[in-house]
Scaffold this motif. Structure first.
Motif, mmCIF file in Angstrom:
data_model
loop_
_atom_site.group_PDB
_atom_site.id
_atom_site.type_symbol
_atom_site.label_atom_id
_atom_site.label_comp_id
_atom_site.label_asym_id
_atom_site.label_seq_id
_atom_site.Cartn_x
_atom_site.Cartn_y
_atom_site.Cartn_z
ATOM 1 N N ARG A 1 25.973 25.021 67.342
ATOM 2 C CA ARG A 1 26.036 25.019 68.809
ATOM 3 C C ARG A 1 26.915 23.883 69.299
ATOM 4 O O ARG A 1 27.668 24.045 70.260
ATOM 5 C CB ARG A 1 24.627 24.860 69.396
ATOM 6 C CG ARG A 1 23.743 26.056 69.140
ATOM 7 C CD ARG A 1 22.595 26.115 70.153
ATOM 8 N NE ARG A 1 21.815 27.321 69.929
ATOM 9 C CZ ARG A 1 20.639 27.337 69.283
ATOM 10 N NH1 ARG A 1 20.092 26.208 68.856
ATOM 11 N NH2 ARG A 1 20.010 28.469 69.080
ATOM 12 N N SER A 2 26.831 22.735 68.650
ATOM 13 C CA SER A 2 27.607 21.572 69.111
ATOM 14 C C SER A 2 29.105 21.791 68.918
ATOM 15 O O SER A 2 29.915 21.042 69.441
ATOM 16 C CB SER A 2 27.155 20.305 68.383
ATOM 17 O OG SER A 2 27.772 20.209 67.119
ATOM 18 N N LYS A 3 29.464 22.815 68.148
ATOM 19 C CA LYS A 3 30.889 23.114 67.969
ATOM 20 C C LYS A 3 31.437 23.955 69.121
ATOM 21 O O LYS A 3 32.631 24.208 69.206
ATOM 22 C CB LYS A 3 31.109 23.888 66.659
ATOM 23 C CG LYS A 3 30.782 23.065 65.422
ATOM 24 C CD LYS A 3 31.418 23.603 64.156
ATOM 25 C CE LYS A 3 30.865 24.922 63.708
ATOM 26 N NZ LYS A 3 31.339 25.276 62.332
ATOM 27 N N GLY A 4 30.537 24.423 69.973
ATOM 28 C CA GLY A 4 30.980 25.238 71.101
ATOM 29 C C GLY A 4 30.986 26.729 70.792
ATOM 30 O O GLY A 4 31.608 27.511 71.500
ATOM 31 N N LEU A 5 30.283 27.134 69.746
ATOM 32 C CA LEU A 5 30.220 28.564 69.420
ATOM 33 C C LEU A 5 29.314 29.283 70.419
ATOM 34 O O LEU A 5 28.391 28.693 70.969
ATOM 35 C CB LEU A 5 29.652 28.770 68.010
ATOM 36 C CG LEU A 5 30.321 28.023 66.863
ATOM 37 C CD1 LEU A 5 29.726 28.470 65.535
ATOM 38 C CD2 LEU A 5 31.811 28.245 66.864
ATOM 39 N N ARG B 1 27.397 34.170 68.175
ATOM 40 C CA ARG B 1 28.034 33.759 66.935
ATOM 41 C C ARG B 1 27.131 32.814 66.137
ATOM 42 O O ARG B 1 27.045 32.894 64.903
ATOM 43 C CB ARG B 1 29.362 33.070 67.239
ATOM 44 C CG ARG B 1 30.317 33.168 66.088
ATOM 45 C CD ARG B 1 31.624 32.463 66.327
ATOM 46 N NE ARG B 1 32.171 32.125 65.031
ATOM 47 C CZ ARG B 1 33.002 32.904 64.356
ATOM 48 N NH1 ARG B 1 33.422 34.019 64.868
ATOM 49 N NH2 ARG B 1 33.419 32.551 63.166
ATOM 50 N N GLY C 1 32.371 20.121 71.185
ATOM 51 C CA GLY C 1 33.352 20.139 70.102
ATOM 52 C C GLY C 1 34.739 19.800 70.600
ATOM 53 O O GLY C 1 35.484 19.099 69.933
ATOM 54 N N GLU D 1 36.391 27.175 61.654
ATOM 55 C CA GLU D 1 35.710 28.035 62.628
ATOM 56 C C GLU D 1 35.790 27.436 64.030
ATOM 57 O O GLU D 1 36.103 28.123 65.007
ATOM 58 C CB GLU D 1 34.237 28.209 62.224
ATOM 59 C CG GLU D 1 33.453 29.108 63.162
ATOM 60 C CD GLU D 1 31.965 29.129 62.835
ATOM 61 O OE1 GLU D 1 31.442 28.129 62.302
ATOM 62 O OE2 GLU D 1 31.319 30.151 63.138
ATOM 63 N N MET D 2 35.537 26.120 64.101
ATOM 64 C CA MET D 2 35.554 25.479 65.414
ATOM 65 C C MET D 2 36.973 25.454 65.992
ATOM 66 O O MET D 2 37.172 25.690 67.187
ATOM 67 C CB MET D 2 35.007 24.060 65.317
ATOM 68 C CG MET D 2 35.026 23.346 66.653
ATOM 69 S SD MET D 2 34.127 21.808 66.650
ATOM 70 C CE MET D 2 35.284 20.775 65.790
ATOM 71 N N ILE E 1 37.865 28.808 67.405
ATOM 72 C CA ILE E 1 37.183 29.141 68.653
ATOM 73 C C ILE E 1 37.902 28.523 69.852
ATOM 74 O O ILE E 1 38.026 29.141 70.901
ATOM 75 C CB ILE E 1 35.724 28.612 68.613
ATOM 76 C CG1 ILE E 1 34.912 29.357 67.573
ATOM 77 C CG2 ILE E 1 35.073 28.682 69.976
ATOM 78 C CD1 ILE E 1 34.406 30.676 68.023
ATOM 79 N N HIS E 2 38.360 27.290 69.665
ATOM 80 C CA HIS E 2 38.891 26.561 70.821
ATOM 81 C C HIS E 2 40.401 26.653 70.975
ATOM 82 O O HIS E 2 40.921 26.421 72.051
ATOM 83 C CB HIS E 2 38.501 25.084 70.730
ATOM 84 C CG HIS E 2 37.044 24.832 70.930
ATOM 85 N ND1 HIS E 2 36.459 24.762 72.169
ATOM 86 C CD2 HIS E 2 36.031 24.652 70.050
ATOM 87 C CE1 HIS E 2 35.160 24.533 72.046
ATOM 88 N NE2 HIS E 2 34.871 24.466 70.765
#
Ligand SMILES: Nc1ncnc2c1ncn2[C@@H]1O[C@H](COP(=O)(O)OP(=O)(O)OP(=O)(O)O)[C@@H](O)[C@H]1O
Ligand SMILES: [Mg+2]
Lengths: 318, 343
Positions: free
Chosen positions: A221-225, A229, B97, B123-124, B127-128
């Motif tokens: 969650r902290s990664k912004g997913l 996901r 993130g 992955e991160m 996403i961004h």
């Protein structure tokens, strides 16, 4: 990995031998073909003697066992005692195919539904959905197949007339017909799936609840997913592992464990064949069925272990 | 390592933040009016005993606490002009993130065991940012290399259980720095590590901060870590900040009796002990119904009746602040705690 498999097989062989001996002795105890022959007044004594000799029934039991074993491992399963001397293997093969079809289809559908239900129940724990799912699973799990099977037959065959009650083909059906075959699969498959969905959804819910508490979910969650996901890639992916391996083990167990379901639906699989040969005292079939059931349990346990290692990189074969 | 923060830009400003957590025993006011500013490129440490609300403060900023049981009831978290307490879930996904990243205590549990480490970083990025899978993967390898992971291209395809403790935390840092966020929140980043590895990992963290020019909020139990790397320190007690100082100031002139106690309880610089803060006698009050007066009063050797009755006003002294009725009596603490460390 290959070494692991080979070692597992090596360990399995003596166990299989022991089990086969046990089965042989008890099968010979339960059914006594010589007795049946002797008691049958219509068979002339010379024929009896010839038959007993041909089957080796006059020799000591351990010789009989070794002969049977030798034949069994070379793929010779012998002939049936009662079905006019038919070969055992084709009979068992067709029963095995029928049961495997039922098992694999039911388990695949149950796994899919169980995983979805269990995941949603875990993500929305204590919601109305979760409570209803918990209650439903409890009911589905505690109703025995002979009852749910009869109810299904009553509703969908007798009342509504949508589906056949029993067998795998309609009377008079010649050769393979997919629609007819599937129609005959629906009710026994549903009876089986009701229980399996209950088990898998509960299992998935528990597994998912544990995973949702894990630190790596918070990291995800902290990664912004997106939540979807996080749940699918990081939650379900991990929570699935014990459930999938459990399903693999179930396939092995179900090969021999569908006695009630197959009886209720007169489904010609391993369970029904086991019952028939047991009552008929047809020990060559009985032996072949039991050995294949035991083998399938071993094989599917091995498959489950391998599956575990494939799905979970933390597992290493030492 | 004192730093003149007055002229620096404020990156993140927390004002009067309140976070409640529902538990079986009642509502825990885990964060009960916390305010602070994080300046550009500074390391701001938050210290305090276990359960005083450090993690909840950090998680509230990113809104990572489970919604079912927690709620930000008051206050604001300003990131630039944006009040994060008012940002939607979708909006928060663009912040997490990308603008504020978090490093958790233990990477063995903090990284997913069934995905490759490199993939979790990629992955991160995917996403961004508008990059291909390949580019994201290459970027992940570069990041792992930058935090000092040998053989990064090969390591990126490994799983977290195949990493040593220090390597795991480096990978965690690589993940956090991937999108060059303005703020890095490190919640006890070295607690799970061997003492020898701790220093290396903190060194990497500081390097990364310099490289990407971000600010760090460093949550720790360890006053030794604070001395080594923080510019400023917030001392938290029972859901509130009771003292704010430069790191230097805290060491040489702590104002709150609790801060005195912490320093007193800290071993000498050449000693190594875990959990330094545990040695003040007594326990903090319940955060379900906290006392109306000073929350430290029951453990404070210099408490007077007024302390039990009235919550002390926050006194600002130069660039520091303290919440104590007797903060203007400089040598009380020293005398009463009989602080040998300071000799
Ligand atoms: N998920 C939760 N459910 C219930 N209570 C919680 C939860 N998270 C935190 N709390 C409560 O909130 C308070 C503050 O906890 P927090 O984790 O912020 O402490 P901390 O300062 O980070 O402590 P530590 O140094 O041990 O990490 C504690 O009283 C704790 O019991
Ligand atoms: Mg914490």
């Amino acid at each position: 990995m290959l070494r692991y498999i080979l070692r597992r097989i090596a360990v399995t062989i003596p166990i299989l031998l022991g089990i086969s001996l046990l089965i042989f002795v008890s099968a010979r105890q339960i059914s006594s073909p010589e007795g049946q022959l002797t008691l049958n007044p219509r068979i002339p004594p010379e024929a009896k003697a010839a038959y007993i000799e041909a089957l080796g029934l006059d020799r000591p039991w351990y010789e009989q066992y070794l002969t049977w074993l030798g034949n069994f491992v070379t793929g010779d399963f012998g002939v049936s005692l009662v079905k006019n001397g038919q070969e055992v293997w084709p009979i068992v093969q067709s029963a095995l195919a029928n049961t495997l079809l039922l098992a694999v289809v039911s388990i695949a559908i149950s796994l899919l539904l169980g995983v979805i239900l269990g995941t949603v129940a875990a993500v929305r724990r204590n919601s109305i959905f979760d409570i209803v799912a918990t209650f439903g699973a409890f009911v589905a799990f505690s109703v025995p197949v002979f009852l749910s099977g009869l109810l299904l037959q009553l509703i969908f065959s007798v009342q509504l007339g949508w589906l056949p009650t029993a067998g795998i083909y309609s009377p008079g059906q010649q050769g393979f017909d997919l629609v007819d075959r599937v129609e005959h699969l629906v009710l026994p498959g549903t009876a089986l799936a009701l229980q399996l969905i209950a088990v898998y959804s509960r299992f998935m819910r528990a597994s998912m609840l544990e995973v949702l508490e894990a630190d790596y979910i918070r990291t995800a969650r902290s990664k912004g997913l997106s939540e979807l996901r996080v749940i699918s890639q990081h939650g379900v992916r991990t929570a699935l592992i014990p459930v999938v391996t459990r399903a693999a083990i179930d396939i092995g167990l179900i090969v021999g464990g569908l006695i009630v379901t197959e009886r209720v639906f007169q489904y010609p699989g391993m369970g029904l064949l086991f019952l028939d040969s047991l009552f008929a005292g047809d020990y060559p079939i009985l032996l072949a069925v039991t050995m294949i059931v035991v083998l399938s349990v071993f094989i599917m346990n091995l498959v489950a272990d391998l599956l575990y290692a494939v799905l979970d990189p933390r597992i290493r074969f030492a | 390592m004192s730093l003149d923060t007055a002229n620096r830009k404020v990156v993140l400003s927390v004002k009067d933040l309140h976070t409640d957590i529902k538990t079986e025993n009642g509502v825990v006011h885990a964060v009960d009016g916390v305010s602070f500013d994080l300046h550009n490129n500074e390391v701001l440490a938050i210290v305090g005993e276990s359960g005083c609300g450090k993690s909840v403060t950090a998680l509230s900023m990113l809104k990572l606490l489970p919604k079912r049981v927690s709620k930000i009831t008051q206050g604001s978290v300003m990131l630039g002009d944006l009040d994060l307490t008012k940002v939607s879930d979708r909006g928060m996904r663009k912040i997490r993130g990308k603008r504020i990243a978090m490093i958790f205590q233990d990477a063995l549990t903090g990284l997913n065991p069934v995905h490759r480490v490199g993939d979790q970083i990629a992955e991160m990025i995917l996403i961004h940012e508008d990059v291909t899978k390949r580019q994201a993967h290459q970027q992940a390898i570069r990041l792992l290399d930058q935090v000092g992971i040998p053989n990064a291209s090969e390591r990126a395809d490994r799983y977290v259980h195949e990493f040593s403790g220090g390597m795991r935390q480096r990978a965690m840092i690589a993940l956090a720095m991937a999108l060059e966020p303005e703020v890095l929140i490190a919640d006890e980043p070295t607690t799970a590590l061997d003492v020898t590895v701790q220093a290396q990992v903190l060194e990497v963290l500081l390097e990364v901060k310099e490289r990407i020019g971000s600010s760090i909020i460093l949550i720790t139990h360890d006053l030794g870590v604070v001395a080594g790397m923080a510019d400023r320190v917030l001392v938290m007690y029972a859901g509130r900040i009771i003292e704010e100082q430069s790191a230097n100031g805290l060491y040489h002139n702590p104002m709150h009796p609790y801060a005195w106690g912490l320093l007193n309880a800290m071993p000498r610089v050449d000693e190594v002990l875990s959990d330094h803060l545990a040695s003040i006698p007594g326990a903090p009050p319940s955060l379900i119904e906290p006392p109306k007066g000073c929350r430290f009063a029951s453990r404070c050797p210099m408490a007077e009746p007024v302390c039990e009755e009235v919550y002390p006003e926050v006194i600002r002294v130069a660039r520091s602040s303290v919440a104590c009725h007797f903060a203007d009596r400089p040598d009380w603490g020293r005398a009463l705690w009989n602080a040998e460390v300071m000799s």
